[in-house]
Design a protein around this motif. Structure first.
Motif, PDB file in Angstrom:
ATOM      1  N   LEU A   1     -14.459 -11.046  -7.325  1.00 48.23           N
ATOM      2  CA  LEU A   1     -14.209 -11.566  -8.682  1.00 48.23           C
ATOM      3  C   LEU A   1     -14.033 -10.424  -9.678  1.00 48.23           C
ATOM      4  O   LEU A   1     -13.127 -10.460 -10.520  1.00 48.23           O
ATOM      5  CB  LEU A   1     -15.345 -12.491  -9.118  1.00 48.23           C
ATOM      6  N   ALA A   2     -14.873  -9.397  -9.573  1.00 45.58           N
ATOM      7  CA  ALA A   2     -14.745  -8.241 -10.472  1.00 45.58           C
ATOM      8  C   ALA A   2     -13.447  -7.490 -10.213  1.00 45.58           C
ATOM      9  O   ALA A   2     -12.771  -7.066 -11.157  1.00 45.58           O
ATOM     10  CB  ALA A   2     -15.947  -7.311 -10.298  1.00 45.58           C
ATOM     11  N   ILE A   3     -13.076  -7.337  -8.945  1.00 45.60           N
ATOM     12  CA  ILE A   3     -11.819  -6.660  -8.609  1.00 45.60           C
ATOM     13  C   ILE A   3     -10.628  -7.455  -9.126  1.00 45.60           C
ATOM     14  O   ILE A   3      -9.676  -6.885  -9.650  1.00 45.60           O
ATOM     15  CB  ILE A   3     -11.715  -6.432  -7.084  1.00 45.60           C
ATOM     16  N   GLN A   4     -10.689  -8.789  -9.021  1.00 43.94           N
ATOM     17  CA  GLN A   4      -9.607  -9.638  -9.538  1.00 43.94           C
ATOM     18  C   GLN A   4      -9.490  -9.481 -11.046  1.00 43.94           C
ATOM     19  O   GLN A   4      -8.386  -9.374 -11.582  1.00 43.94           O
ATOM     20  CB  GLN A   4      -9.852 -11.102  -9.170  1.00 43.94           C
ATOM     21  N   GLN A   5     -10.630  -9.429 -11.749  1.00 43.66           N
ATOM     22  CA  GLN A   5     -10.603  -9.247 -13.198  1.00 43.66           C
ATOM     23  C   GLN A   5      -9.997  -7.893 -13.581  1.00 43.66           C
ATOM     24  O   GLN A   5      -9.223  -7.802 -14.531  1.00 43.66           O
ATOM     25  CB  GLN A   5     -12.006  -9.387 -13.782  1.00 43.66           C
ATOM     26  N   LEU A   6     -10.332  -6.857 -12.806  1.00 47.55           N
ATOM     27  CA  LEU A   6      -9.739  -5.540 -13.057  1.00 47.55           C
ATOM     28  C   LEU A   6      -8.224  -5.588 -12.858  1.00 47.55           C
ATOM     29  O   LEU A   6      -7.463  -5.048 -13.668  1.00 47.55           O
ATOM     30  CB  LEU A   6     -10.352  -4.495 -12.124  1.00 47.55           C
ATOM     31  N   ALA A   7      -7.794  -6.232 -11.786  1.00 50.50           N
ATOM     32  CA  ALA A   7      -6.356  -6.343 -11.503  1.00 50.50           C
ATOM     33  C   ALA A   7      -5.652  -7.138 -12.603  1.00 50.50           C
ATOM     34  O   ALA A   7      -4.528  -6.811 -12.980  1.00 50.50           O
ATOM     35  CB  ALA A   7      -6.133  -6.988 -10.140  1.00 50.50           C
ATOM     36  N   ASP A   8      -6.318  -8.177 -13.114  1.00 49.62           N
ATOM     37  CA  ASP A   8      -5.733  -8.979 -14.205  1.00 49.62           C
ATOM     38  C   ASP A   8      -5.528  -8.136 -15.465  1.00 49.62           C
ATOM     39  O   ASP A   8      -4.628  -8.414 -16.260  1.00 49.62           O
ATOM     40  CB  ASP A   8      -6.633 -10.177 -14.533  1.00 49.62           C
ATOM     41  N   ARG A   9      -6.351  -7.092 -15.629  1.00 50.84           N
ATOM     42  CA  ARG A   9      -6.231  -6.211 -16.805  1.00 50.84           C
ATOM     43  C   ARG A   9      -5.341  -4.999 -16.522  1.00 50.84           C
ATOM     44  O   ARG A   9      -5.246  -4.097 -17.344  1.00 50.84           O
ATOM     45  CB  ARG A   9      -7.619  -5.760 -17.246  1.00 50.84           C
ATOM     46  N   GLY A  10      -4.724  -4.966 -15.334  1.00 49.53           N
ATOM     47  CA  GLY A  10      -3.795  -3.887 -15.014  1.00 49.53           C
ATOM     48  C   GLY A  10      -4.390  -2.739 -14.220  1.00 49.53           C
ATOM     49  O   GLY A  10      -3.681  -1.807 -13.850  1.00 49.53           O
TER      50      GLY A  10
ATOM     51  N   PRO B   1      -0.390  -6.293  -0.225  1.00 52.12           N
ATOM     52  CA  PRO B   1      -1.167  -6.219   1.020  1.00 52.12           C
ATOM     53  C   PRO B   1      -1.012  -4.900   1.775  1.00 52.12           C
ATOM     54  O   PRO B   1      -1.975  -4.414   2.374  1.00 52.12           O
ATOM     55  CB  PRO B   1      -0.658  -7.401   1.846  1.00 52.12           C
ATOM     56  N   VAL B   2       0.177  -4.297   1.731  1.00 48.32           N
ATOM     57  CA  VAL B   2       0.375  -3.024   2.432  1.00 48.32           C
ATOM     58  C   VAL B   2      -0.443  -1.921   1.757  1.00 48.32           C
ATOM     59  O   VAL B   2      -1.125  -1.136   2.430  1.00 48.32           O
ATOM     60  CB  VAL B   2       1.875  -2.642   2.496  1.00 48.32           C
ATOM     61  N   GLU B   3      -0.391  -1.873   0.429  1.00 49.85           N
ATOM     62  CA  GLU B   3      -1.145  -0.847  -0.298  1.00 49.85           C
ATOM     63  C   GLU B   3      -2.648  -1.067  -0.170  1.00 49.85           C
ATOM     64  O   GLU B   3      -3.419  -0.112  -0.084  1.00 49.85           O
ATOM     65  CB  GLU B   3      -0.717  -0.795  -1.760  1.00 49.85           C
ATOM     66  N   THR B   4      -3.076  -2.328  -0.129  1.00 50.89           N
ATOM     67  CA  THR B   4      -4.502  -2.621   0.075  1.00 50.89           C
ATOM     68  C   THR B   4      -4.930  -2.174   1.468  1.00 50.89           C
ATOM     69  O   THR B   4      -5.983  -1.544   1.633  1.00 50.89           O
ATOM     70  CB  THR B   4      -4.791  -4.125  -0.115  1.00 50.89           C
ATOM     71  N   ALA B   5      -4.117  -2.483   2.486  1.00 52.75           N
ATOM     72  CA  ALA B   5      -4.431  -2.057   3.852  1.00 52.75           C
ATOM     73  C   ALA B   5      -4.510  -0.533   3.922  1.00 52.75           C
ATOM     74  O   ALA B   5      -5.422   0.026   4.548  1.00 52.75           O
ATOM     75  CB  ALA B   5      -3.390  -2.579   4.833  1.00 52.75           C
ATOM     76  N   ARG B   6      -3.590   0.147   3.260  1.00 57.11           N
ATOM     77  CA  ARG B   6      -3.562   1.613   3.270  1.00 57.11           C
ATOM     78  C   ARG B   6      -4.816   2.182   2.591  1.00 57.11           C
ATOM     79  O   ARG B   6      -5.535   3.001   3.153  1.00 57.11           O
ATOM     80  CB  ARG B   6      -2.307   2.125   2.565  1.00 57.11           C
ATOM     81  N   LYS B   7      -5.080   1.745   1.375  1.00 60.38           N
ATOM     82  CA  LYS B   7      -6.185   2.316   0.585  1.00 60.38           C
ATOM     83  C   LYS B   7      -7.546   2.009   1.212  1.00 60.38           C
ATOM     84  O   LYS B   7      -8.360   2.919   1.402  1.00 60.38           O
ATOM     85  CB  LYS B   7      -6.107   1.769  -0.839  1.00 60.38           C
ATOM     86  N   VAL B   8      -7.796   0.758   1.558  1.00 56.66           N
ATOM     87  CA  VAL B   8      -9.074   0.383   2.181  1.00 56.66           C
ATOM     88  C   VAL B   8      -9.167   1.005   3.576  1.00 56.66           C
ATOM     89  O   VAL B   8     -10.227   1.473   3.990  1.00 56.66           O
ATOM     90  CB  VAL B   8      -9.234  -1.155   2.238  1.00 56.66           C
ATOM     91  N   GLY B   9      -8.037   1.026   4.282  1.00 52.56           N
ATOM     92  CA  GLY B   9      -8.016   1.616   5.618  1.00 52.56           C
ATOM     93  C   GLY B   9      -8.400   3.079   5.617  1.00 52.56           C
ATOM     94  O   GLY B   9      -9.177   3.533   6.466  1.00 52.56           O
ATOM     95  N   ILE B  10      -7.886   3.829   4.659  1.00 52.98           N
ATOM     96  CA  ILE B  10      -8.190   5.266   4.574  1.00 52.98           C
ATOM     97  C   ILE B  10      -9.618   5.491   4.074  1.00 52.98           C
ATOM     98  O   ILE B  10     -10.362   6.297   4.631  1.00 52.98           O
ATOM     99  CB  ILE B  10      -7.162   5.982   3.678  1.00 52.98           C
ATOM    100  N   GLU B  11     -10.023   4.753   3.043  1.00 53.27           N
ATOM    101  CA  GLU B  11     -11.338   4.978   2.437  1.00 53.27           C
ATOM    102  C   GLU B  11     -12.499   4.427   3.260  1.00 53.27           C
ATOM    103  O   GLU B  11     -13.591   4.983   3.235  1.00 53.27           O
ATOM    104  CB  GLU B  11     -11.377   4.373   1.029  1.00 53.27           C
TER     105      GLU B  11
ATOM    106  N   LYS C   1      -6.174  -1.105 -10.824  1.00 51.02           N
ATOM    107  CA  LYS C   1      -6.050  -1.291  -9.377  1.00 51.02           C
ATOM    108  C   LYS C   1      -4.845  -2.155  -8.987  1.00 51.02           C
ATOM    109  O   LYS C   1      -4.973  -3.138  -8.252  1.00 51.02           O
ATOM    110  CB  LYS C   1      -7.327  -1.895  -8.790  1.00 51.02           C
ATOM    111  N   PRO C   2      -3.649  -1.804  -9.448  1.00 48.16           N
ATOM    112  CA  PRO C   2      -2.472  -2.618  -9.122  1.00 48.16           C
ATOM    113  C   PRO C   2      -2.179  -2.656  -7.623  1.00 48.16           C
ATOM    114  O   PRO C   2      -1.534  -3.592  -7.151  1.00 48.16           O
ATOM    115  CB  PRO C   2      -1.342  -1.932  -9.899  1.00 48.16           C
ATOM    116  N   TRP C   3      -2.663  -1.676  -6.875  1.00 45.39           N
ATOM    117  CA  TRP C   3      -2.466  -1.650  -5.422  1.00 45.39           C
ATOM    118  C   TRP C   3      -3.106  -2.859  -4.744  1.00 45.39           C
ATOM    119  O   TRP C   3      -2.687  -3.266  -3.671  1.00 45.39           O
ATOM    120  CB  TRP C   3      -2.985  -0.345  -4.819  1.00 45.39           C
ATOM    121  N   ARG C   4      -4.112  -3.472  -5.393  1.00 42.60           N
ATOM    122  CA  ARG C   4      -4.783  -4.651  -4.828  1.00 42.60           C
ATOM    123  C   ARG C   4      -3.876  -5.879  -4.779  1.00 42.60           C
ATOM    124  O   ARG C   4      -4.169  -6.839  -4.081  1.00 42.60           O
ATOM    125  CB  ARG C   4      -6.021  -5.012  -5.642  1.00 42.60           C
ATOM    126  N   LEU C   5      -2.775  -5.855  -5.493  1.00 41.47           N
ATOM    127  CA  LEU C   5      -1.850  -6.994  -5.506  1.00 41.47           C
ATOM    128  C   LEU C   5      -0.804  -6.900  -4.400  1.00 41.47           C
ATOM    129  O   LEU C   5       0.022  -7.795  -4.255  1.00 41.47           O
ATOM    130  CB  LEU C   5      -1.165  -7.089  -6.878  1.00 41.47           C
TER     131      LEU C   5
END
Length: 136
Positions: free
Chosen positions: A46-55, A63-73, A57-61
């Motif tokens: 919910l907090a991550i969604q709110q951050l994305a709604d405010r612009g 799926p490829v960028e989310t897989a990359r970022k979470v995958g690496i970290e 962490k755009p990578w969270r929107l």
């Protein structure tokens, strides 16, 4: 002197060839320690969604960028690994959008499955659900 030579040889075998207790050990994991199976990364969606709604962490929107970022970290992938989109689908049982991303990590090919935990569509964030090795 003969005993010392034997000890040195034994230590070299143990260190270089992973030889111990009379048995050869299995070679190192060719997939470099990438976490597999159901992924449990503690995140406040919910907090991550709110951050994305405010612009933020755009990578969270994406799926490829989310897989990359979470995958690496979090999951053991490397920055040089190649991530590519595979498919979208709607899971009618859960009502969640799902996506699949393939990741090439050295000689290993993985399938990363993601879902939208808060909201469906282009404004919903993505989260990694599982990682599966496709080749051995």
């Amino acid at each position: 002197m003969h005993t010392l030579f034997k000890k040195v040889i034994w230590m070299l075998k143990k260190k270089l060839f992973r030889f111990g207790a009379g048995n050869w050990r299995k070679p190192r994991d060719p997939c470099g320690g990438v976490r597999q199976g159901h992924v449990s990364v503690s995140e406040d969606f919910l907090a991550i969604q709110q951050l994305a709604d405010r612009g933020a962490k755009p990578w969270r929107l994406n799926p490829v960028e989310t897989a990359r970022k979470v995958g690496i970290e979090e999951l053991g992938f490397d920055v040089a690994d190649v991530f590519r989109f595979e498919s979208y689908r709607l899971d009618y049982d859960s009502g969640l959008n799902r996506a699949q991303v393939k990741a090439q990590h050295g000689s290993c090919l993985f399938l990363i499955e993601l879902y939208q935990p808060v909201r469906r569509g282009t404004t919903g964030i993505w989260a990694v659900e599982s990682v599966t090795l496709l080749n051995e």
